[in-house]
Design a protein around this motif. Structure first.
Motif, mmCIF file in Angstrom:
data_model
loop_
_atom_site.group_PDB
_atom_site.id
_atom_site.type_symbol
_atom_site.label_atom_id
_atom_site.label_comp_id
_atom_site.label_asym_id
_atom_site.label_seq_id
_atom_site.Cartn_x
_atom_site.Cartn_y
_atom_site.Cartn_z
ATOM 1 N N LEU A 146 0.865 -1.089 -0.105
ATOM 2 C CA LEU A 146 0.124 -0.331 0.025
ATOM 3 C C LEU A 146 1.008 0.704 0.265
ATOM 4 O O LEU A 146 0.353 2.079 -0.081
ATOM 5 C CB LEU A 146 -1.083 0.294 1.010
ATOM 6 C CG LEU A 146 -2.403 -0.714 1.161
ATOM 7 C CD1 LEU A 146 -2.699 -0.921 2.517
ATOM 8 C CD2 LEU A 146 -3.511 -1.538 0.345
ATOM 9 N N THR A 152 0.842 -1.125 -6.637
ATOM 10 C CA THR A 152 0.102 -2.199 -6.220
ATOM 11 C C THR A 152 -0.990 -2.554 -7.014
ATOM 12 O O THR A 152 -0.787 -4.121 -7.076
ATOM 13 C CB THR A 152 -0.886 -0.705 -5.515
ATOM 14 O OG1 THR A 152 -0.170 -0.267 -4.649
ATOM 15 C CG2 THR A 152 -2.179 -1.534 -5.169
ATOM 16 N N ALA A 156 0.140 -6.429 -6.462
ATOM 17 C CA ALA A 156 -1.238 -7.291 -5.479
ATOM 18 C C ALA A 156 -1.899 -8.326 -6.189
ATOM 19 O O ALA A 156 -1.688 -9.172 -5.094
ATOM 20 C CB ALA A 156 -1.941 -6.479 -5.184
#
Length: 302
Positions: A146, A152, A156
């Motif tokens: 984050l 991200t 992710a």
């Protein structure tokens, strides 16, 4: 300790009490600086991790306490009662929820060389297991991502895939594979649960629902109760009452309108069953919830 690292990372982001959605859609945090009253809610397919403090989840007759370093996996939508049991201003409860993707689980499970499922008593739909170091490391890396918003969206999904693989290969694995193995009783019951969630306001004969997933009524009820901790009718009832509560709280419907919307024909019956689940009649319960919101206390517990 690694779990202290996770607590610091969550606390740095979740600085106020209540739920905190993150830029990673499947990831959210929860913070509470005090113990909370029991809160009926629905847990979906996901991994909850306690980083600090303690929490208790009740499913039917099953009571599960978990604290720092322990994870709670839910494999289907379950009406539960949750409450924070250990928290204060100096040491608030800090936890996270990572929602899992069913299609990704099925795909990963099909690609992996996993051991066959045991023929012993099938696992329930909720499990509490200590986080092993590699899985905890992956969770910490996902949270720390984050801080790198430019990466991200790209990184992710890769870490989430790693977490899925580690869950399937680890101690939580049998609970997940029981649900994603096509043709297994768990998979069949999960299909019935998914139908009930989409159609909870409809009147349905449970024998017909059992037939729709190719199970005898007695076998269906047995596996459903083992998986969900309650009967199919109780499951449907709790889904109806949870939805009615949300309609009254978020759309300002009166109790009679909410009851009719979720499938109740009798307002007195609705009020009785609502009071048993939430501890107060509809009007009083909603007033209490709004007072808590106005007082700055989050009423969502996840």
């Amino acid at each position: 300790m690694p779990i202290d690292t996770l607590a610091r990372e969550i606390g740095r982001i979740a600085q106020n009490d209540g739920p905190h959605q993150t830029p990673i859609e499947a990831l959210s945090f929860y913070r509470s600086s005090e113990r909370t009253p029991p809160m009926p809610c629905v847990y979906g397919l996901g991994l909850a991790v306690a980083a600090q403090g303690g929490k208790q989840v009740t499913l039917g007759d099953q009571v599960i306490d978990y604290g720092p370093g322990q994870s709670l996996l839910t494999t289907v939508d379950l009406p539960v009662v949750a409450r924070v049991t250990r928290a204060d201003l100096a040491t608030p409860f800090l936890g996270l929820l990572l929602r899992l993707d069913a299609r990704s689980l099925v795909q990963r499970a099909a690609e992996m060389d996993l051991p066959p499922l045991s023929r012993e008593s099938p696992p329930s739909a909720i499990s509490r297991i200590p986080l092993d170091p590699p899985l905890l490391d992956a969770v910490i890396r996902l949270v720390r991502l984050l801080d790198e918003p430019g990466l991200t969206a790209h990184m992710a999904p890769l870490i989430q895939q790693e977490i899925t693989v580690r869950l399937l290969a680890g101690a939580h694995g049998p609970y997940l594979r029981y649900l994603v193995s096509a043709g297994s009783p768990g998979h069949q019951v999960a299909r019935a649960m998914a139908w009930l969630k989409q159609n909870f306001s409809r009147d349905v004969r449970m024998d017909e629902l059992a037939t729709s997933v190719h199970m005898s009524p007695s076998t269906f009820r047995q596996h459903f109760r083992h998986l969900a901790g309650m009967s199919p009718l109780q499951y449907q009832k709790q889904l109806r009452l949870q939805e009615a509560r949300q309609l009254m709280l978020n759309q300002s419907l009166d109790a009679g309108s909410a009851a009719a919307r979720v499938g109740y024909e009798s307002a007195p019956q609705f009020s009785r069953e609502y009071s048993r689940l939430f501890g107060a009649p509809p009007q009083r319960d909603i007033r209490r919830l709004r007072e808590r919101v106005d007082g700055g206390v989050a009423v969502s517990v996840s």
